[in-house]
Design an enzyme around this catalytic site. Sequence first.
Site, PDB file in Angstrom:
ATOM      1  N   HIS A 195       0.830  -1.205   0.000  1.00 52.46           N
ATOM      2  CA  HIS A 195       0.000   0.000   0.000  1.00 52.46           C
ATOM      3  C   HIS A 195       0.867   1.258   0.000  1.00 52.46           C
ATOM      4  CE1 HIS A 195      -3.980  -1.994   1.479  1.00 52.46           C
ATOM      5  NE2 HIS A 195      -3.875  -1.966   0.160  1.00 52.46           N
ATOM      6  N   HIS A 198       2.584   2.831   2.981  1.00 49.72           N
ATOM      7  CA  HIS A 198       3.648   2.051   3.616  1.00 49.72           C
ATOM      8  C   HIS A 198       4.849   1.829   2.697  1.00 49.72           C
ATOM      9  CE1 HIS A 198       1.506   0.651   7.320  1.00 49.72           C
ATOM     10  NE2 HIS A 198       0.474   1.025   6.589  1.00 49.72           N
ATOM     11  N   HIS A 251      -4.511  -8.684   6.075  1.00 51.27           N
ATOM     12  CA  HIS A 251      -4.593  -7.349   5.463  1.00 51.27           C
ATOM     13  C   HIS A 251      -4.681  -7.415   3.945  1.00 51.27           C
ATOM     14  CE1 HIS A 251      -4.484  -3.050   5.553  1.00 51.27           C
ATOM     15  NE2 HIS A 251      -3.417  -2.998   4.769  1.00 51.27           N
ATOM     16  N   HIS A 307      -8.131  -3.940   8.723  1.00 55.22           N
ATOM     17  CA  HIS A 307      -7.372  -3.584   9.921  1.00 55.22           C
ATOM     18  C   HIS A 307      -8.062  -4.218  11.122  1.00 55.22           C
ATOM     19  CE1 HIS A 307      -4.860  -0.354   8.098  1.00 55.22           C
ATOM     20  NE2 HIS A 307      -5.901  -0.201   7.294  1.00 55.22           N
TER      21      HIS A 307
END
Length: 750
Positions: free
Chosen positions: A68, A71, A156, A400
């Site tokens: 993502h 990140h 995730h 999450h």
Amino acid sequence: MPDYPTLSITLLGAGQEVGRSCCVLQYRGKTVVCDAGVHPAYEGLASLPFIDDLDWSTVDAILVTHFHLDHAASLTYVMEKTNFRDGKGKVYMTHPTKAVYKFLMQDFVRMSGTSSDALFSATDLAMSLSSIIAVAAHQQITISPGLSFIPYHAGHVLGACMFMIDIAGLKILYTGDYSREEDRHLVPAEVPPVHPDVLIVESTFGVQGHEGREEKEHRFTSLVHNIVRRGGHVLMPVFALGRAQELLLILEEYWKKHPDLHSVPVYYASNLARKCMAIYQSNIHMMNENIKARFQRRDNPFVFKHISNIQQVRGWEKKIAEGPPCVILASPAMLQVGPSRELLEAWAPDARNGLIITGFSVEGTLARDIINEPDEIISAKGGHSIPRRLSVEYISFSAHVDGPQNYEFIEQVKAQHIVLVHGEQSTMARLRAGIQQRYKDRDEEVKVHTPRNLDELKLTFRGERVAKAIGTLAANPPKSNSIISGLLVAKDFSYTLLDPKDLKDFAGLSTCIITQRQKIALNVGFELVRWHLEGMYGKVEDGLDPDGNPTLRILGAVDVKHTSEQELTLEWESSASNDMIADACLALILGIDRSPASVKLTTHKHAHPYADVEEEPMIVRIQRLAMFLEAHFGDVELHSPEEPESKGAADEEVPEDDAQNAPTLIVHLDDYDAIINLQTLTVESQNEQLRKRVEAVLDMAVTTVSSLAEMYTSAPSVIDNLGKDTIDSPTVEKTAASIVSVDEQIRSRR
């Protein structure tokens, strides 16, 4: 104060915010950076972490948890635009993450290429990709001596992992984004088998709980169906990869069960998602059992019958808006720019249409603002107002952890320090308070930290080292309170204890013994030498060496040999401690003829005996121990074991461990007792503080009543010497009377 090693944790991003995750760990000269993302609410340099606050040439490793943008998107900038290349740092991520990251960043470069503040070029990206090392889950990677890590599944998104980092024996678990709920295609996050010292964990949802999966999916599909029935279009802004695949699986199954919807097309407006679908199909082994089972039946869940990718040709948004009802999943999820923003602006004025926000929205983005249902939105291109009449719904399919799941995971991990990241300030504060209250109710001490960006968090750990016994030492497990001795081998901050005989087999090393000899001219009699040595060391061993020379052994280490009438030879195996004793003996012997204590040489021979060279009776030592304890704690009682009335065959067997039947001294203090076993000199007490105090006083007492020879030759046996003789009942009674007498003397002095 001892200089204990300190772990430094500095957040260059995601400190009391969601976005631009970047965590710097520094310990014992090692530097590890976890994640390098951008902030979705900002553009250009403003979206980066605070990278100027770190000398990137000192970084040993960058670990990226998943693909993502928040990140991973600043990774190329760090690698190509800072001094990272000047050092020896390496970059690691899992195989699926690297595969998706390539396409994701190519799309990121394309989208930002039209902007004047683009962070890097396609050339920079291509150069950085070649330096990324792909790893597998559960694979232990040693980066350098004393630095290693193991990736664990984090849920995730595909390929997401959490890292168990080991720096010089200190274990740090960095979770990144993780999910503890198994969805339609991913496994839940794992709980590592090893408890870390520090847990750095996300706090995105704080204490908030998620809706149950079945109820959530039912509400979602019903909402989509209702919007379609009223003749509207459904827009779902999503990340191109991750939740988009989960929603596609849900919609595919729902459309299959409802033939009346077969005429309603479902699109995903993302060329990136189309490219990466092949990556999903080649990484089935990282998905859950449901997906694996379908593949074994040759039923590919990612080959959709009712869902297709839409070609984004010029004017496609208007064409879709003027067409019949449909469902579109479009990126980006935060509605900043791109297809999702264009569709929103085109569909917003029509009340038949509907917008469904399906994931967490970062503060400062349109996706967060529109949840409050404003009357109008601002066009991304022209800056003019657009009326908002379409319905807005929020159904969280975010991957999450929620509050209850985070609580459970934190308690299972059992870390001494918990560092909360990736959460808004108020959300993080509520989670911190909740964690502290849960541990307080259980009377457990755990420290919870919520550092802001650039605030250096320093955690100090005691310099305790754990050594692993191997070889001969490991063959016989030690008993409680026993002492293990061997060679301590240190390598890369890990320690191994082994028998010297095993050194060559396990360490590839060989040993040798250096024997030192020192000859001294003797100007006095050998008996006078003995007298001085006994005066210094308390007791010496007397004997003959293989050549028949009279020999005195000092502290079990140094032999003093009378090799000729006017010559002494000191002989010992060289070591730091033995060399020290030999030096002391040499200095003593060389000063004998000048010592006032020596008898002057005469024409007549003289003997030099000490008045008392016999070993002290055990009763005297016990009395002295009792005096020490009386002086510190008051009354001390002596208890003797009960003897069996008869020793016939019918009697019960006596336990093999004589220590269980040894006499004891009992110390009373307030409402607690401390029991001292006189055979092993171990202390037992229900009060931990009292036990430690008695052990400290007992250690001083043993040191005081023991001779220098006993203290040096075998420190453990000093304890054994107190109880090596059998203690019969008359002796115990006599000792008890002596202790009472000592007690009375102490009171009279007071």
